[in-house]
Design a protein around this motif. Structure first.
Motif, mmCIF file in Angstrom:
data_model
loop_
_atom_site.group_PDB
_atom_site.id
_atom_site.type_symbol
_atom_site.label_atom_id
_atom_site.label_comp_id
_atom_site.label_asym_id
_atom_site.label_seq_id
_atom_site.Cartn_x
_atom_site.Cartn_y
_atom_site.Cartn_z
ATOM 1 N N VAL A 17 35.758 76.075 47.691
ATOM 2 C CA VAL A 17 35.694 75.284 48.935
ATOM 3 C C VAL A 17 34.294 74.690 49.084
ATOM 4 O O VAL A 17 34.142 73.488 49.358
ATOM 5 C CB VAL A 17 36.048 76.149 50.175
ATOM 6 N N ARG A 39 32.043 66.263 48.037
ATOM 7 C CA ARG A 39 32.415 65.267 49.047
ATOM 8 C C ARG A 39 31.184 64.667 49.722
ATOM 9 O O ARG A 39 31.119 63.466 49.974
ATOM 10 C CB ARG A 39 33.308 65.933 50.092
ATOM 11 N N PHE A 96 37.805 81.570 45.534
ATOM 12 C CA PHE A 96 38.299 80.551 46.477
ATOM 13 C C PHE A 96 37.176 79.972 47.348
ATOM 14 O O PHE A 96 37.029 78.758 47.462
ATOM 15 C CB PHE A 96 39.401 81.152 47.359
ATOM 16 N N PHE A 118 40.835 73.939 54.943
ATOM 17 C CA PHE A 118 39.405 74.198 55.129
ATOM 18 C C PHE A 118 38.603 72.900 55.031
ATOM 19 O O PHE A 118 37.613 72.728 55.744
ATOM 20 C CB PHE A 118 38.900 75.233 54.113
ATOM 21 N N MET A 119 39.050 72.002 54.165
ATOM 22 C CA MET A 119 38.352 70.703 54.045
ATOM 23 C C MET A 119 38.547 69.872 55.318
ATOM 24 O O MET A 119 37.606 69.279 55.834
ATOM 25 C CB MET A 119 38.881 69.921 52.826
ATOM 26 N N LYS A 120 39.791 69.858 55.805
ATOM 27 C CA LYS A 120 40.081 69.110 57.041
ATOM 28 C C LYS A 120 39.266 69.668 58.192
ATOM 29 O O LYS A 120 38.690 68.919 58.987
ATOM 30 C CB LYS A 120 41.567 69.229 57.391
ATOM 31 N N ARG A 153 33.687 71.889 46.677
ATOM 32 C CA ARG A 153 34.407 70.675 47.087
ATOM 33 C C ARG A 153 33.669 69.964 48.228
ATOM 34 O O ARG A 153 33.586 68.742 48.253
ATOM 35 C CB ARG A 153 35.837 71.028 47.510
ATOM 36 N N ILE A 154 33.143 70.757 49.152
ATOM 37 C CA ILE A 154 32.387 70.172 50.278
ATOM 38 C C ILE A 154 31.150 69.448 49.751
ATOM 39 O O ILE A 154 30.847 68.322 50.160
ATOM 40 C CB ILE A 154 31.999 71.276 51.294
ATOM 41 N N ASN A 162 41.721 61.797 59.004
ATOM 42 C CA ASN A 162 40.967 62.933 59.541
ATOM 43 C C ASN A 162 41.186 63.066 61.029
ATOM 44 O O ASN A 162 41.322 64.155 61.559
ATOM 45 C CB ASN A 162 39.468 62.761 59.271
ATOM 46 N N HIS A 179 44.547 64.643 61.900
ATOM 47 C CA HIS A 179 44.660 66.089 61.692
ATOM 48 C C HIS A 179 43.714 66.810 62.609
ATOM 49 O O HIS A 179 43.376 67.861 62.538
ATOM 50 C CB HIS A 179 44.403 66.436 60.239
ATOM 51 N N TYR A 198 36.481 71.306 58.053
ATOM 52 C CA TYR A 198 35.054 70.979 57.858
ATOM 53 C C TYR A 198 34.778 69.516 58.246
ATOM 54 O O TYR A 198 33.817 69.232 58.971
ATOM 55 C CB TYR A 198 34.651 71.229 56.399
ATOM 56 N N ASN A 199 35.644 68.635 57.777
ATOM 57 C CA ASN A 199 35.430 67.201 58.058
ATOM 58 C C ASN A 199 35.546 66.864 59.540
ATOM 59 O O ASN A 199 35.009 65.865 59.987
ATOM 60 C CB ASN A 199 36.440 66.349 57.269
#
Lengths: 188, 168
Positions: free
Chosen positions: B65, B72, B61, A54-56, B68-69, B165, B168, A58-59
């Protein structure tokens, strides 16, 4: 917000409404967790990897091209991250030894007497949890996410016919167990 | 009827066959108990798979998330501010060096130009002259090197993250 399509939500997130991303998370968390748990065979690892996915996503939302479905793009991230995790914990080597042609060991295992008293659904779950990661991913995406064969082939980066082969072999495996254990009468 | 294999039965279930093939298999299933048993087992395998349930993540959960966002985003903002501060400092130092050199050149080229330079600019020149004099130059050199090293590290990390990034 929950009635909006994935694309509409992504556009909103890209405009700066970060909180809207939770709708996407809620929409995909359990489906992808099921797939990850079956691939990684560990609940803790599955949740950790899912968080990373989910972080990937989002980024990299800005790089998402609206040409494909968000689900296809997201499951690609999920599948590749799971493979990276598997290779990290050296389990991949073990799993690769069980090619898609080599599912007979499961047939003999689950046709044994020891499992006679168990419920069919319980056995099926156990079998799915023991399938090689690619088979588990295909089964989950096809039956749970209701993704098309074409979408699955894009996610796994394999041909449509290969997806069909994996799907049919996984189904045949269950069929063999149902037949060998005479479970047909039980089901009917 | 034994030539109807599991692959064909799978295609039959997935409705991937044409009308003629469907008719042949339909007939074969009716006439062969063995084939019927195989077909029913396959249909059941398919229906059992369709009844599979989702597994659920821990209840908080989604909240994790989002947290964490936000963390970041905050970190990215802090990094941006840090980089801006470092670049500003480097800019000021560079400007100081340029002013000092400019003052030195003017002084050496025409001593009478002192008359043109106002008292204010002369004081400024003296100040920079003292600042970058023999005494302080080594300290400045060290600070500058340190700042450059730290900036390089952050730039390297930033690039590495961006590359990851991208992959991926």
């Amino acid at each position: 917000m929950k009635d909006l399509s994935d694309i509409e939500i992504i556009e909103s997130v890209l405009k700066g409404n970060t909180a809207d991303y939770t709708v996407i998370v809620d929409r995909y968390k359990n489906k992808s967790f099921t797939m990850l748990k079956r691939m990684l065979r560990n609940e803790f690892d599955a949740e950790e990897v899912l968080m990373d996915c989910f972080m990937k996503a989002y980024n990299n939302l800005a790089s998402f091209k609206f040409e494909s479905k968000f689900s296809t793009w997201f499951y690609k991230i999920v599948y590749n991250t799971a493979l990276t995790k598997l290779s990290g914990i050296k389990r991949k080597v073990e799993n690769e030894m069980q090619s898609i042609d080599d599912l007979d060991y499961l047939v003999s295992k689950y046709s044994a007497e020891d499992y006679n008293k168990k419920e069919l659904s319980e056995i099926i779950n156990k079998i799915i949890n023991e399938l090689p990661e690619k088979n588990a991913a295909v089964i989950t995406m096809f039956y749970l996410e209701e993704m098309s064969i074409e979408e699955i082939s894009q996610v796994l980066n394999i041909s449509v016919s290969n997806v069909k082969v994996i799907l049919h072999r996984s189904r045949n495996l269950l069929k063999d167990i149902i037949q060998k254990r005479n479970l047909l009468k039980e089901i009917l | 009827m034994n030539n109807i294999n599991d692959e064909m039965l799978n295609k039959f279930i997935d409705k991937e066959l044409n009308a003629e093939q469907i008719r042949i298999i339909d007939e074969a299933i009716k006439n062969s108990p063995e084939l019927k048993s195989r077909y029913l087992a396959l249909v059941n395998a398919d229906s059992v798979l369709r009844k599979m349930n989702f597994e659920s993540v821990t209840p908080d959960f989604t909240k994790s998330v989002l947290q964490r966002i936000q963390r970041r985003k905050l970190l990215a903002k802090q990094q941006k501010h840090f980089l801006f501060a470092v670049i500003s400092l480097l800019g000021i130092i560079t400007l100081g060096i340029v002013v000092y050199l400019f003052y030195q050149i003017i002084s050496l080229a025409s001593p009478e130009s002192d008359k043109i330079v106002t008292t204010y600019s002369k004081d400024l020149g003296d100040y920079f002259s003292n600042l970058f004099g023999k005494k302080n130059i080594s300290i400045f050199g060290s600070v500058l090197s340190f700042i450059m090293l730290v900036s390089s590290y952050f730039l390297y990390e930033y690039q590495k993250k961006s590359k990851n990034n991208f992959n991926h």
